[in-house]
Write a protein that holds these residues in place. Structure first.
Motif, PDB file in Angstrom:
ATOM      1  N   HIS A 293       0.789  -1.242   0.052  1.00 57.84           N
ATOM      2  CA  HIS A 293      -0.107   0.168   0.078  1.00 57.84           C
ATOM      3  C   HIS A 293       0.721   1.353   0.018  1.00 57.84           C
ATOM      4  O   HIS A 293       2.181   1.132   0.118  1.00 57.84           O
ATOM      5  CB  HIS A 293      -1.022  -0.109   1.087  1.00 57.84           C
ATOM      6  N   ASP A 294       0.170   2.428   0.147  1.00 56.12           N
ATOM      7  CA  ASP A 294       0.854   3.702  -0.197  1.00 56.12           C
ATOM      8  C   ASP A 294       1.558   4.409   0.863  1.00 56.12           C
ATOM      9  O   ASP A 294       2.133   5.413   1.008  1.00 56.12           O
ATOM     10  CB  ASP A 294       0.051   4.565  -1.025  1.00 56.12           C
ATOM     11  N   ALA A 295       0.960   3.878   2.082  1.00 50.52           N
ATOM     12  CA  ALA A 295       1.649   4.561   3.286  1.00 50.52           C
ATOM     13  C   ALA A 295       2.904   4.309   3.641  1.00 50.52           C
ATOM     14  O   ALA A 295       3.424   3.508   3.005  1.00 50.52           O
ATOM     15  CB  ALA A 295       0.410   3.888   4.662  1.00 50.52           C
ATOM     16  N   PRO A 296       3.621   5.124   4.570  1.00 43.75           N
ATOM     17  CA  PRO A 296       4.850   4.986   5.123  1.00 43.75           C
ATOM     18  C   PRO A 296       5.257   3.414   5.369  1.00 43.75           C
ATOM     19  O   PRO A 296       4.468   2.747   6.069  1.00 43.75           O
ATOM     20  CB  PRO A 296       5.134   5.913   5.833  1.00 43.75           C
ATOM     21  N   GLY A 297       6.386   2.976   4.730  1.00 41.74           N
ATOM     22  CA  GLY A 297       6.451   1.471   5.025  1.00 41.74           C
ATOM     23  C   GLY A 297       6.263   0.604   3.925  1.00 41.74           C
ATOM     24  O   GLY A 297       6.812  -0.225   3.831  1.00 41.74           O
ATOM     25  N   GLY A 298       5.139   0.937   3.361  1.00 43.56           N
ATOM     26  CA  GLY A 298       4.813   0.278   2.081  1.00 43.56           C
ATOM     27  C   GLY A 298       4.055  -0.875   2.043  1.00 43.56           C
ATOM     28  O   GLY A 298       3.625  -1.620   1.208  1.00 43.56           O
ATOM     29  N   TRP A 299       4.105  -1.591   3.205  1.00 43.73           N
ATOM     30  CA  TRP A 299       3.358  -2.911   3.530  1.00 43.73           C
ATOM     31  C   TRP A 299       2.230  -2.904   4.785  1.00 43.73           C
ATOM     32  O   TRP A 299       2.526  -2.131   5.774  1.00 43.73           O
ATOM     33  CB  TRP A 299       4.214  -4.134   3.850  1.00 43.73           C
ATOM     34  N   ARG A 300       1.213  -3.641   4.542  1.00 38.58           N
ATOM     35  CA  ARG A 300       0.183  -3.761   5.607  1.00 38.58           C
ATOM     36  C   ARG A 300       0.102  -5.127   5.925  1.00 38.58           C
ATOM     37  O   ARG A 300      -0.196  -6.126   5.111  1.00 38.58           O
ATOM     38  CB  ARG A 300      -1.166  -3.137   5.197  1.00 38.58           C
ATOM     39  N   LEU A 301      -0.085  -5.680   7.361  1.00 36.39           N
ATOM     40  CA  LEU A 301      -0.278  -6.845   7.782  1.00 36.39           C
ATOM     41  C   LEU A 301      -1.624  -7.308   7.687  1.00 36.39           C
ATOM     42  O   LEU A 301      -2.553  -6.767   8.297  1.00 36.39           O
ATOM     43  CB  LEU A 301       0.372  -7.215   9.092  1.00 36.39           C
ATOM     44  N   THR A 302      -2.070  -8.176   6.874  1.00 38.59           N
ATOM     45  CA  THR A 302      -3.628  -8.280   6.720  1.00 38.59           C
ATOM     46  C   THR A 302      -3.925  -9.830   6.892  1.00 38.59           C
ATOM     47  O   THR A 302      -5.155 -10.062   7.322  1.00 38.59           O
ATOM     48  CB  THR A 302      -4.157  -8.485   5.112  1.00 38.59           C
ATOM     49  N   GLU A 303      -3.000 -10.653   7.273  1.00 36.92           N
ATOM     50  CA  GLU A 303      -3.146 -11.971   7.964  1.00 36.92           C
ATOM     51  C   GLU A 303      -2.041 -12.476   8.625  1.00 36.92           C
ATOM     52  O   GLU A 303      -1.085 -12.016   8.166  1.00 36.92           O
ATOM     53  CB  GLU A 303      -3.490 -13.127   7.033  1.00 36.92           C
ATOM     54  N   HIS A 304      -2.424 -12.972   9.776  1.00 40.24           N
ATOM     55  CA  HIS A 304      -1.147 -13.458  10.646  1.00 40.24           C
ATOM     56  C   HIS A 304      -1.398 -14.846  11.453  1.00 40.24           C
ATOM     57  O   HIS A 304      -2.262 -14.937  11.768  1.00 40.24           O
ATOM     58  CB  HIS A 304      -0.691 -12.518  11.672  1.00 40.24           C
ATOM     59  N   ASN A 305      -0.361 -15.847  11.162  1.00 33.57           N
ATOM     60  CA  ASN A 305      -0.520 -17.158  11.768  1.00 33.57           C
ATOM     61  C   ASN A 305      -1.855 -17.815  11.485  1.00 33.57           C
ATOM     62  O   ASN A 305      -2.740 -18.372  12.142  1.00 33.57           O
ATOM     63  CB  ASN A 305      -0.347 -17.160  13.394  1.00 33.57           C
ATOM     64  N   ALA A 306      -2.196 -17.557  10.241  1.00 31.82           N
ATOM     65  CA  ALA A 306      -3.447 -18.251   9.546  1.00 31.82           C
ATOM     66  C   ALA A 306      -3.179 -19.643   9.107  1.00 31.82           C
ATOM     67  O   ALA A 306      -2.203 -20.108   8.554  1.00 31.82           O
ATOM     68  CB  ALA A 306      -3.903 -17.254   8.331  1.00 31.82           C
ATOM     69  N   GLY A 307      -4.429 -20.577   9.461  1.00 36.19           N
ATOM     70  CA  GLY A 307      -4.356 -21.652   8.587  1.00 36.19           C
ATOM     71  C   GLY A 307      -5.735 -22.069   7.899  1.00 36.19           C
ATOM     72  O   GLY A 307      -5.748 -23.332   7.385  1.00 36.19           O
ATOM     73  N   SER A 308      -6.203 -20.918   7.747  1.00 38.85           N
ATOM     74  CA  SER A 308      -7.347 -21.145   6.340  1.00 38.85           C
ATOM     75  C   SER A 308      -7.176 -20.021   5.680  1.00 38.85           C
ATOM     76  O   SER A 308      -6.361 -19.115   5.734  1.00 38.85           O
ATOM     77  CB  SER A 308      -8.887 -20.972   7.262  1.00 38.85           C
ATOM     78  N   LEU A 309      -8.104 -19.979   4.641  1.00 39.88           N
ATOM     79  CA  LEU A 309      -7.837 -18.930   3.646  1.00 39.88           C
ATOM     80  C   LEU A 309      -8.252 -17.595   3.970  1.00 39.88           C
ATOM     81  O   LEU A 309      -9.016 -17.394   4.657  1.00 39.88           O
ATOM     82  CB  LEU A 309      -8.833 -19.249   2.226  1.00 39.88           C
ATOM     83  N   PRO A 310      -7.464 -16.770   3.399  1.00 42.67           N
ATOM     84  CA  PRO A 310      -7.875 -15.140   4.122  1.00 42.67           C
ATOM     85  C   PRO A 310      -8.927 -14.743   3.731  1.00 42.67           C
ATOM     86  O   PRO A 310      -9.356 -15.239   2.266  1.00 42.67           O
ATOM     87  CB  PRO A 310      -6.394 -14.512   3.271  1.00 42.67           C
ATOM     88  N   GLU A 311      -9.559 -13.893   4.175  1.00 43.93           N
ATOM     89  CA  GLU A 311     -10.878 -13.293   3.902  1.00 43.93           C
ATOM     90  C   GLU A 311     -10.572 -11.743   3.696  1.00 43.93           C
ATOM     91  O   GLU A 311      -9.849 -11.082   4.574  1.00 43.93           O
ATOM     92  CB  GLU A 311     -11.892 -13.804   4.965  1.00 43.93           C
ATOM     93  N   ALA A 312     -11.440 -11.233   2.830  1.00 48.78           N
ATOM     94  CA  ALA A 312     -11.482  -9.734   2.842  1.00 48.78           C
ATOM     95  C   ALA A 312     -12.025  -9.125   4.011  1.00 48.78           C
ATOM     96  O   ALA A 312     -12.942  -9.725   4.711  1.00 48.78           O
ATOM     97  CB  ALA A 312     -12.213  -9.373   1.563  1.00 48.78           C
ATOM     98  N   VAL A 313     -11.589  -7.893   4.415  1.00 48.28           N
ATOM     99  CA  VAL A 313     -12.088  -7.175   5.568  1.00 48.28           C
ATOM    100  C   VAL A 313     -13.480  -6.301   4.857  1.00 48.28           C
ATOM    101  O   VAL A 313     -13.368  -5.750   4.029  1.00 48.28           O
ATOM    102  CB  VAL A 313     -11.088  -6.040   5.836  1.00 48.28           C
TER     103      VAL A 313
END
Length: 212
Positions: free
Chosen positions: A187-207
């Motif tokens: 993404h465009d904010a400072p740092g350039g990355w956003r954590l959207t899933e962590h330690n997941a064992g199922s498919l990611p889902e949209a927020v």
């Protein structure tokens, strides 16, 4: 937008025994192979664009199950290896506590600069893992998904480095269970990355319905 999925390898005999593996080349056990098969079947549904893996056998084998499902050929990068822990490697965590009490206490406190067993620090691991992931991402299309097959400690440090977290907050990120994963989204904010899933064992889902 680009996504990076950090996937930890399946279980090994040393994981089960509570031994610090580091860069010692230990393969998957039968449970680890089944974990990798199951996770690969899920991750294939995300249609990854590319796979890059640590060159150690436990990660290569884990990556191989996803390669079978997707037809992708994993590239290998030693920068994605686990923390090099020198004198600690092969010891159980209780043995480390007894033989290296001060060093072990500092490591458990989450500090990024202690060198376990005289090896490399979390900060150094984070820098090299981030560099390896970004190098691989440079060859992926802008809206692609890169699967980074790595190790628990390496993933944790790499995520913290890519997110640009101050060193005193690196301990806020938990480790990954075997064959679990975390997802970073560009993404465009400072740092350039956003954590959207962590330690997941199922498919990611949209927020959805986000309010803050």
């Amino acid at each position: 937008m680009m996504r990076l999925l950090f996937w930890r390898h399946g279980r090994t005999e040393w994981n089960l025994a509570g031994r610090f593996q580091g860069q010692t080349d230990i393969g998957l056990d039968d449970v680890g192979r089944e974990q990798a098969r199951r996770s690969a079947a899920l991750l294939a549904g995300l249609r990854p664009s590319a796979i890059v893996s640590s060159d150690l056998s436990r990660t290569r084998e884990t990556a191989g199950y996803l390669a079978e499902k997707t037809g992708l050929v994993p590239t290998l990068d030693p920068r994605l290896r686990e923390t090099f822990a020198r004198r600690w490697e092969g010891l159980t965590f209780s043995e480390i506590d007894q033989a290296f009490p001060d060093e072990s206490a500092a490591w458990k406190s989450g500090t990024v600069h202690v060198r376990p067993g005289g090896g490399e620090s979390r900060f150094e691991v984070g820098e090299r893992v981030a560099a390896g992931a970004l190098a691989a991402a440079a060859g992926v299309r802008p809206d692609g998904l890169l699967v980074v097959v790595t190790h628990g400690g390496a993933a944790r440090s790499g995520l913290a480095s890519l997110l640009g977290l101050p060193s005193e907050y690196w301990g806020a990120i938990s480790g990954l269970a075997n064959c679990h994963w975390s997802v970073l989204e560009e993404h465009d904010a400072p740092g350039g990355w956003r954590l959207t899933e962590h330690n997941a064992g199922s498919l990611p889902e949209a927020v959805v319905g986000q309010e803050g």
